[in-house]
Scaffold this motif. Structure first.
Motif, PDB file in Angstrom:
ATOM      1  N   LEU A 715       4.846   8.104  -5.272  1.00  0.00           N
ATOM      2  CA  LEU A 715       5.701   7.367  -6.203  1.00  0.00           C
ATOM      3  C   LEU A 715       5.916   5.926  -5.755  1.00  0.00           C
ATOM      4  O   LEU A 715       5.889   4.991  -6.552  1.00  0.00           O
ATOM      5  CB  LEU A 715       7.043   8.091  -6.344  1.00  0.00           C
ATOM      6  CG  LEU A 715       8.051   7.444  -7.330  1.00  0.00           C
ATOM      7  CD1 LEU A 715       7.473   7.403  -8.730  1.00  0.00           C
ATOM      8  CD2 LEU A 715       9.362   8.245  -7.322  1.00  0.00           C
ATOM      9  N   SER A 716       6.139   5.772  -4.452  1.00  0.00           N
ATOM     10  CA  SER A 716       6.359   4.403  -3.934  1.00  0.00           C
ATOM     11  C   SER A 716       5.129   3.535  -4.115  1.00  0.00           C
ATOM     12  O   SER A 716       5.222   2.356  -4.464  1.00  0.00           O
ATOM     13  CB  SER A 716       6.743   4.468  -2.452  1.00  0.00           C
ATOM     14  OG  SER A 716       7.946   5.185  -2.293  1.00  0.00           O
ATOM     15  N   LEU A 717       3.954   4.118  -3.842  1.00  0.00           N
ATOM     16  CA  LEU A 717       2.725   3.352  -4.024  1.00  0.00           C
ATOM     17  C   LEU A 717       2.540   2.918  -5.477  1.00  0.00           C
ATOM     18  O   LEU A 717       2.204   1.763  -5.774  1.00  0.00           O
ATOM     19  CB  LEU A 717       1.518   4.158  -3.547  1.00  0.00           C
ATOM     20  CG  LEU A 717       1.391   4.366  -2.033  1.00  0.00           C
ATOM     21  CD1 LEU A 717       0.219   5.274  -1.708  1.00  0.00           C
ATOM     22  CD2 LEU A 717       1.200   3.014  -1.341  1.00  0.00           C
ATOM     23  N   LEU A 718       2.758   3.837  -6.403  1.00  0.00           N
ATOM     24  CA  LEU A 718       2.634   3.498  -7.825  1.00  0.00           C
ATOM     25  C   LEU A 718       3.649   2.432  -8.235  1.00  0.00           C
ATOM     26  O   LEU A 718       3.331   1.487  -8.959  1.00  0.00           O
ATOM     27  CB  LEU A 718       2.803   4.763  -8.683  1.00  0.00           C
ATOM     28  CG  LEU A 718       1.691   5.822  -8.550  1.00  0.00           C
ATOM     29  CD1 LEU A 718       2.038   7.058  -9.381  1.00  0.00           C
ATOM     30  CD2 LEU A 718       0.359   5.248  -9.016  1.00  0.00           C
ATOM     31  N   LEU A 719       4.881   2.611  -7.763  1.00  0.00           N
ATOM     32  CA  LEU A 719       5.922   1.650  -8.106  1.00  0.00           C
ATOM     33  C   LEU A 719       5.622   0.280  -7.527  1.00  0.00           C
ATOM     34  O   LEU A 719       5.810  -0.765  -8.175  1.00  0.00           O
ATOM     35  CB  LEU A 719       7.274   2.152  -7.614  1.00  0.00           C
ATOM     36  CG  LEU A 719       8.492   1.271  -7.957  1.00  0.00           C
ATOM     37  CD1 LEU A 719       8.634   1.134  -9.469  1.00  0.00           C
ATOM     38  CD2 LEU A 719       9.766   1.880  -7.365  1.00  0.00           C
ATOM     39  N   TYR A 720       5.128   0.250  -6.310  1.00  0.00           N
ATOM     40  CA  TYR A 720       4.823  -1.028  -5.654  1.00  0.00           C
ATOM     41  C   TYR A 720       3.700  -1.769  -6.410  1.00  0.00           C
ATOM     42  O   TYR A 720       3.767  -2.975  -6.653  1.00  0.00           O
ATOM     43  CB  TYR A 720       4.420  -0.778  -4.213  1.00  0.00           C
ATOM     44  CG  TYR A 720       4.149  -2.034  -3.448  1.00  0.00           C
ATOM     45  CD1 TYR A 720       5.201  -2.841  -3.005  1.00  0.00           C
ATOM     46  CD2 TYR A 720       2.847  -2.449  -3.174  1.00  0.00           C
ATOM     47  CE1 TYR A 720       4.961  -4.011  -2.313  1.00  0.00           C
ATOM     48  CE2 TYR A 720       2.600  -3.616  -2.481  1.00  0.00           C
ATOM     49  CZ  TYR A 720       3.673  -4.397  -2.042  1.00  0.00           C
ATOM     50  OH  TYR A 720       3.421  -5.544  -1.350  1.00  0.00           O
TER      51      TYR A 720
END
Length: 802
Positions: A715-720
């Motif tokens: 999720l963090s990678l996608l959000l970033y």
């Protein structure tokens, strides 16, 4: 009457000559001969020897000779025949002049015996001389004002002949103005006069040519003439007259100074001073004409004095007077009409009469910016002006009236791309060659608030060490606004949010003018690892425009937390571990578990066995990273039944922090280990049950943690990635990027409950970090990616913090 007088005069003269001859003949006893003058050589005069009574044959012997008294030998005697003949030309007028009697006296001398005879030869006149006037021509002067019947004496002619040959009669050539009057006095002298029969007018007849003819009485008649030129003297009775009363002249305005305009000619019918003309400008000629023209008083030439200018005066009228020098003076007048022809000698003039500046960049098409007037002092095509605009842009010239133009906005303006325009208006006339003029028009573009402030980046990542001093400057945001003045004046503010249970403004603040971001309190990595918020930049325009930028503030960990030993070895009282004396080498006696609230190297723990004072080589060792206490060899009685082990737990931070755990190891015999007292057995069972329960809980938490960490990582990678690619300024809060921490052990596992590693989102949810060590976990990245080098042969374990 004139002819009758002349005939009477002739008769008297002839009678006088005849009587004189008769008297001379009677009074002389000499031999007389006569011969006509101008007789040719050898002309017979007389038989002299016979008339003198001499013999011809004796002439030679008696020495006959003829002597002329003082004269040339006009006459000669032929001694052969005794004849007197003409020897040379005889001119009576030369011999005797006007004497009525002319003769040659000869002396004839004969010797043996001597005899002297006197012979007179009369030279008779012939009409061989015409009447002669004193001059061939004569000038006479008559005033034109002389009255009728006025007389003017004339000098008559003379005739060298005598007698009737010298009797003269006169006549005058026909004339309307004059007649001849001849008066004869008693001495037969004649007086001649001209008589005025008709009034003279010099302007009509300035001179009269007459021929006066004198005729003698000879046969044939001979005449003499004199040319009479009668000049009529002028009286100043005529004024000078010009050829024209009006002269028309056309001149170009660039005619050079001194150029001849016109040569006037005034004629005066008089003569002399009365006809000498002086030219001048009339007294009423204005000064403007006198400043431009001059006239030659003698020749009548009018020349340019100065420079003509069509734009100053298109025409001139010059009154000219011609005056003679008579007394009194008379004058004539004429007018010179001079038309000045235009040339293209004036460039157009461009005047910007009004400006509406600056022009707002949101001004609509058709807005009138300036009024421009053009003019040209020339005329005709030379004064017809056309205008053009350069360079090409969002402007155009519109002709509103003759020689008036409007500078009109044609297209959109953008002050940020072009703050001002330098326009050139060119006015060109229709002359050949054409002349032109230019005028510069500076059109400034007024700003409107059509641009919001723009940050250099859509997102900023900031790294701040924890435990910062309150109020320290951590970052500066900067937004630029391409507008001008108040519209470009940017102020900064925080977009207020809740961070957990506290407002964002309790953590950070931003300076409204400089954009400096300050941390208001010390940050704690263990409490707040990532702080996400937005800063708003707003201009001072009306209406104001603004934009936001996201800041990710990562709180960097410092080694401010010492390791904490977990139960059961966390108490003040040491834990007693029972070990059978028969255990082999490598038997795990106990496991020390510890956690460190820090992260990264600061949370990477290592275990070390502290040597006991006064004790030799200990049969126990502790795993460097596992915390497992195990035997290094078989136990012996010499090792003692009770041994206190002191384990040092330290992190890798700077400065290094540590904690200690004390473990008491009691050796028991093998049988005694089973037959333990009930109190001891119960205690051991409680410990084993507690261990099993803890291990079960750890397994459950470990599975949950692994799943959560994986989900959060994705999720963090996608959000970033989405935040990096998105142009939206909407703030997004989320957990920080997961951190992978690796550790190794001696094929064993342990866990430590980590305190307080938390990520703060907009909702302020606090998540606990879990560090677990297990041989079942996936291996860590290669040694190049690992922060610490793992010991060879140890099983890698990972710590996932979220």
């Amino acid at each position: 009457m004139t002819f009758s007088c002349q005939n009477g005069l002739r008769a008297r003269r002839l009678l006088f000559s005849l009587l004189l001859h008769i008297t001379w003949e009677l009074g002389s006893g000499q031999v007389r001969y006569s011969v006509l003058e101008e007789a040719k050589h050898g002309t017979f005069v007389g038989r002299i020897t016979q008339d003198l009574g001499l013999e011809v044959g004796e002439l030679v012997s008696r020495l006959f000779r003829v002597v002329s008294k003082g004269r040339r030998d006009y006459l000669e005697v032929n001694v052969q025949n005794g004849i007197l003949f003409v020897n040379s030309r005889i001119d009576r007028e030369e011999l005797c002049g006007k004497n009525p009697v002319c003769s040659i006296q000869l002396e004839v001398i004969v010797e043996k015996p001597l005899q002297v005879f006197h012979v007179e030869v009369e030279i008779k006149d012939i009409n061989d001389n015409p009447p002669v006037f004193p001059t061939k021509s004569k000038n006479l002067f008559f005033s034109e004002s002389r009255p009728l019947d006025s007389r003017f004496p004339l000098e008559g002619a003379s005739d060298a002949d005598t007698g009737s040959n010298a009797l003269l009669s006169y006549r005058l050539s026909p004339s309307d103005y004059f007649s001849l009057d001849v008066q004869t006095n008693e001495e037969l002298s004649q007086s001649l006069s001209l008589v005025l029969r008709k009034a003279l007018d010099r302007e009509e007849t300035s001179k009269v040519n007459l021929l006066l003819i004198a005729t003698d009485g000879g046969k044939p008649e001979l005449t003499g003439t004199v040319h009479l030129l009668i000049k009529v003297l002028d009286v100043n009775d005529n004024e000078p007259e010009f050829d024209q009363s009006l002269y028309k002249v056309r001149l170009l305005e660039n005619t050079a100074n001194g150029t001849l305009v016109i040569k006037l000619n005034a004629s005066d019918a008089d003569e002399g001073l009365n006809s000498e003309v002086i030219y001048s400008f009339s007294g009423d000629v204005p000064l403007s004409v006198r400043n431009k023209f001059k006239i030659d008083s003698k020749t009548g030439e009018i020349r340019i004095k100065g420079q003509l200018d069509y734009e100053e005066a298109k025409s001139y009228e010059i009154q000219v007077i011609a005056s003679d020098k008579g007394t009194p003076s008379m004058s004539g007048h004429c007018k010179v009409s001079l038309k000045v022809l235009d040339i293209n000698d004036n460039a157009p003039e461009v005047v910007v009469t009004s400006l509406s500046l600056p022009v707002l960049e949101d001004a609509p098409a058709g807005t009138v910016i300036a009024l421009i007037s053009v003019s040209d002092r020339d005329s005709g095509a030379n004064g017809q002006v056309t205008c053009s605009l350069s360079p090409q842009g969002p402007f155009m010239l519109v002709s509103t009236f003759r020689n008036y133009y409007s500078l009109v906005l044609e297209g959109p303006l953008d002050r940020e791309n072009m703050p001002a325009y330098e326009l050139v208006v060119t006015a060109r006339d229709g002359g050949t060659p054409a002349l032109w003029a230019e005028a510069s028009v500076s059109v400034g573009v007024g700003d409107v608030n059509d641009n919001a402030p723009v940050f250099e980046q859509p997102e900023y990542t900031v790294f701040v060490k924890e435990n910062n001093p309150p109020g320290c400057h951590i970052f500066t945001v900067s937004a630029s606004d391409p507008d001008a003045l108040q519209n470009a004046l940017v102020s900064y503010s925080l977009v207020e949010r809740q961070v957990g249970e506290r407002p964002l403004s309790s953590y950070v603040s931003v300076h409204s003018e400089s954009g400096k971001v300050y941390a208001l309190q010390p940050l704690d990595h263990e409490e707040l690892e990532l702080l996400q918020f937005q800063v708003s930049a707003r201009d001072a325009g009306f209406p104001p425009l603004g934009s936001n930028v996201s800041l990710q503030v990562f709180v960097l960990d410092e080694n401010d937390n010492a390791p904490v030993v977990l139960p059961p070895h966390a108490g003040v009282s040491p834990v007693t571990e029972l070990v059978s004396q028969s255990v082999a080498a490598g038997h795990v006696v106990a496991k020390i578990r510890a956690v460190d609230a820090d992260s990264g190297y600061n949370a990477w723990l290592s275990y070390e066995m502290l040597p006991e004072v006064g004790v030799g080589r200990s049969p126990y060792r502790v795993g460097l990273y596992t915390g497992e206490i195990s035997t290094t060899r078989a136990l012996e009685e010499s090792d003692g039944l009770r041994q206190t082990l002191l384990v040092l737990v330290k992190d890798h931070g700077e400065p290094l922090l540590s904690a200690t755990a004390t473990v008491i190891v009691c050796l028991v015999e093998s049988g005694l280990s089973v037959k333990a007292s009930s109190g001891v057995a119960r205690e051991s069972e409680v410990v084993d049950m507690s261990k099993e329960k803890v291990l079960g809980d750890v397994n459950v938490f470990l599975i949950i943690a692994i799943c959560s960490v994986s989900s959060l990582l994705v999720l963090s990678l996608l959000l970033y990635v989405a935040l990096r690619c998105s142009t939206s300024s909407q703030a997004v809060y989320g957990s920080g990027k997961p951190t992978l921490v690796c550790s190794g052990g001696m094929n064993s596992w342990s866990y430590s409950q980590k305190r307080g590693q938390r990520g703060c989102s907009g909702n302020g949810v606090v998540k606990n970090d879990l560090m677990a060590f297990s041989p079942n976990l996936p291996s860590c990245p290669s040694s190049e990616d690992r922060s610490p080098q793992l010991e060879t042969g140890s099983a890698p374990t990972c710590k996932v913090s979220s």
